[in-house]
Design an enzyme around this catalytic site. Structure first.
Site, PDB file in Angstrom:
ATOM      1  N   ASP A 117      17.039 -11.970  14.064  1.00  0.00           N
ATOM      2  CA  ASP A 117      17.577 -10.600  12.560  1.00  0.00           C
ATOM      3  C   ASP A 117      16.519 -10.788  11.524  1.00  0.00           C
ATOM      4  OD1 ASP A 117      18.787  -9.005  12.186  1.00  0.00           O
ATOM      5  OD2 ASP A 117      21.003 -10.352  11.892  1.00  0.00           O
ATOM      6  N   GLU A 122      16.614  -6.451  15.532  1.00  0.00           N
ATOM      7  CA  GLU A 122      17.236  -7.151  16.002  1.00  0.00           C
ATOM      8  C   GLU A 122      16.705  -8.437  17.932  1.00  0.00           C
ATOM      9  OE1 GLU A 122      21.458  -8.626  16.653  1.00  0.00           O
ATOM     10  OE2 GLU A 122      22.048  -6.740  15.444  1.00  0.00           O
TER      11      GLU A 122
END
Length: 381
Positions: free
Chosen positions: A31, A126
């Site tokens: 992420d 992500e």
């Protein structure tokens, strides 16, 4: 545990993490840290170290992303810009540059694919990676995650956080644990204890209202949730109880899907001034149809349900959907259905400030058959 302490532990113990439980998956969730805002700070040195928000600064603007300096004041994504400005008077707004964000996202995904073909993007910033069998034979998911983070920093001058575990649910929780620029590893045998130490709001899928309901029922943490049996969870949460039961025990059977089918494709527009006239509504809907259909074609998707969303001046939201026996395969049909739904609502009871259109109940050809290891995961119960 601080990010630095966690990473040092991962460097020394990384190989044991996979050797303890052969047959389990090796999953990484990567992420990017405050992605849009970080790109703006990277490209404009004057913004570094300052509270930055990406999005519209007008009275009806919304924050799309906030830098960590802005988050310290309570500024969050999806927050109205006026609220964000009230929380942080020195907030600097930047217009979004999605062409740049997509370009950087492609660089990041190339790094992922350098290690594994099993990549499931969730958004521009992500993704899940299954590195059970990695391309270069590194063997350790922890070392692969460290290499990915290093390569992202060198290639993009941005930082990423990573979670490493044996399923997607735990890997995503882990990637949030030591943000920004951190790594967290949850090894086999540690998942249940890790989950039960968390506040219930950290569980993905549990929103503010869900957390309030759980608090009324005496559930504040994962440990509280784990004490409830499946029948009790079904009684209070319906089918969502199945997810809660597994999550409280750190169990997730979902594979990483390289061709993940989205549940819906849509778009919406917030107006500078409220509109209510039929012609203005129809013209706006035509523009939204153009935007959404371009996205549908880009995803090579077909869907059976068209949904119109209207937000009125008083912030009340209504949705009207029409489901079809056959998928919508051309723009003209999509537009006609959308206009039929709108026509059924006219005249509107009051002006609207937002209109949205979505195609859902999607299907798409070429989805990879998922590779499962359910027996190993189920043994964790």
């Amino acid at each position: 545990m601080t990010p630095a302490m966690n990473e040092r532990a991962a460097e020394s113990d990384g190989q044991e993490e996979e050797d303890e439980a052969p047959g389990l998956r090796k999953i990484i969730h990567v992420d990017m840290d405050a992605f849009f805002a970080s790109v703006e700070q990277r490209d404009n040195p004057d913004l570094r170290g300052k509270p930055v928000a990406v999005g519209g600064s007008s009275g009806r603007g919304v924050v799309a992303a906030a830098s960590y300096e802005a988050r310290a004041y309570g500024v969050r994504s999806a927050m109205p810009s006026v609220t964000a400005r009230r929380k942080c008077p020195d907030l600097i707004f930047c217009k979004s540059r999605f062409d740049v964000y997509r370009e950087v996202s492609e660089q990041i995904r190339a790094i992922f694919h350098h290690h594994t073909p099993h990549v499931e993007p969730l958004s521009l910033d992500e993704a899940y990676l299954d590195v059970t069998e990695d391309i270069h034979g590194i063997g350790s998911a922890t070392r692969i995650a460290q290499e990915i983070r290093r390569a992202i920093r060198e290639t993009t001058q941005l930082t990423a956080s990573a979670g490493v575990s044996y399923n997607k649910f735990l890997a995503k929780l882990a990637s949030d644990q030591n943000k920004p620029d951190g790594i967290c590893v949850i090894r086999p045998g540690e998942g249940a204890a890790f989950v039960q130490s968390l506040p219930i709001r950290r569980f993905h899928g549990v929103g503010p209202k869900g957390a309030e309901k759980m608090a009324r029922l005496g559930i504040e943490t994962g440990a509280d949730l784990a004490q409830r049996d499946l029948a009790w969870l079904h009684r209070h949460f319906g089918s969502f109880g199945d997810y809660l039961y597994r999550a409280a025990r750190g169990v997730d059977l979902r594979p990483v899907r390289t061709n993940r089918i989205r549940k819906s494709i849509g778009g919406e527009r917030t107006f500078g001034e409220d509109i209510s006239a039929g012609e203005a509504l129809r013209d706006t809907l035509d523009r939204i149809v153009d935007i959404v259909w371009e996205r549908i074609e880009g995803k090579q998707a077909k869907g059976r349900t068209v949904t119109l969303k209207l937000k009125f001046t008083d912030f009340q939201i209504i949705t009207r959907a029409r489901s079809l026996g056959q998928p919508v395969t051309d723009k003209a049909r999509f537009s006609a259905i959308a206009h039929e739904i709108l026509a059924d609502e006219l005249p509107l009871p009051m002006p609207i400030r937002l209109m949205g259109l979505t195609l859902s109940n999607l299907e798409r050809e070429g989805e990879d058959a998922p590779r499962r290891r359910d027996e190993a995961q189920l043994s964790l119960l």
